[in-house]
Design a protein around this motif. Sequence first.
Motif, PDB file in Angstrom:
ATOM      1  N   VAL A  69       0.845  -1.196   0.000  1.00 31.10           N
ATOM      2  CA  VAL A  69       0.000   0.000   0.000  1.00 31.10           C
ATOM      3  C   VAL A  69       0.883   1.250   0.000  1.00 31.10           C
ATOM      4  N   LEU A  70       1.940   1.230   0.777  1.00 36.60           N
ATOM      5  CA  LEU A  70       2.863   2.372   0.799  1.00 36.60           C
ATOM      6  C   LEU A  70       3.512   2.583  -0.562  1.00 36.60           C
ATOM      7  N   PHE A  71       3.913   1.487  -1.217  1.00 40.40           N
ATOM      8  CA  PHE A  71       4.484   1.593  -2.560  1.00 40.40           C
ATOM      9  C   PHE A  71       3.460   2.185  -3.524  1.00 40.40           C
ATOM     10  N   PRO A  89      -8.978   6.380  -4.823  1.00 37.24           N
ATOM     11  CA  PRO A  89      -9.325   5.130  -4.171  1.00 37.24           C
ATOM     12  C   PRO A  89      -8.985   5.173  -2.679  1.00 37.24           C
ATOM     13  N   LEU A  90      -9.806   4.567  -1.879  1.00 36.08           N
ATOM     14  CA  LEU A  90      -9.650   4.589  -0.426  1.00 36.08           C
ATOM     15  C   LEU A  90      -8.238   4.191   0.016  1.00 36.08           C
ATOM     16  N   SER A  91      -7.704   3.143  -0.581  1.00 31.63           N
ATOM     17  CA  SER A  91      -6.388   2.661  -0.161  1.00 31.63           C
ATOM     18  C   SER A  91      -5.262   3.644  -0.466  1.00 31.63           C
ATOM     19  N   LEU A  92      -5.511   4.617  -1.341  1.00 32.57           N
ATOM     20  CA  LEU A  92      -4.470   5.573  -1.719  1.00 32.57           C
ATOM     21  C   LEU A  92      -4.667   6.946  -1.083  1.00 32.57           C
ATOM     22  N   ARG A  93      -5.683   7.112  -0.292  1.00 32.17           N
ATOM     23  CA  ARG A  93      -5.913   8.432   0.311  1.00 32.17           C
ATOM     24  C   ARG A  93      -4.765   8.785   1.230  1.00 32.17           C
ATOM     25  N   GLY A  94      -4.406  10.042   1.159  1.00 34.25           N
ATOM     26  CA  GLY A  94      -3.257  10.516   1.917  1.00 34.25           C
ATOM     27  C   GLY A  94      -1.993  10.513   1.068  1.00 34.25           C
ATOM     28  N   ALA A  95      -2.123  10.066  -0.203  1.00 31.71           N
ATOM     29  CA  ALA A  95      -0.962   9.986  -1.084  1.00 31.71           C
ATOM     30  C   ALA A  95      -0.585  11.331  -1.668  1.00 31.71           C
TER      31      ALA A  95
END
Length: 96
Positions: A69-71, A89-95
């Motif tokens: 996820v961090l990658f 996408p939810l998993s990428l929020r904060g990117a």
Amino acid sequence: MTPYEEMANAIIQKQTLVLGETITSDIVSRVDGLTLKEDRSVSITAEDACDVIERLVAQFRGLLGAAAVLFARDAAALIIKENVGLQVPLSLRGAA
């Protein structure tokens, strides 16, 4: 190429550095709505591109855990930043 396709390609390139082409291609082939092209890039064929990205990240997360996820966030950060208003996408929020 849509921003979501750019995002998918960036995520796949980043994961390939860790996993190699064979494993990454196998993972990508499991994601409905993604088509791997001859030039090793992908196109999104599903209507909900955001969901395709979410499922792609989930496939990598299943193998590498939180590191995947961090990658993915790192790979998508610039694309998200350049496309204000894009549904992230939810998993990428904060990117961004």
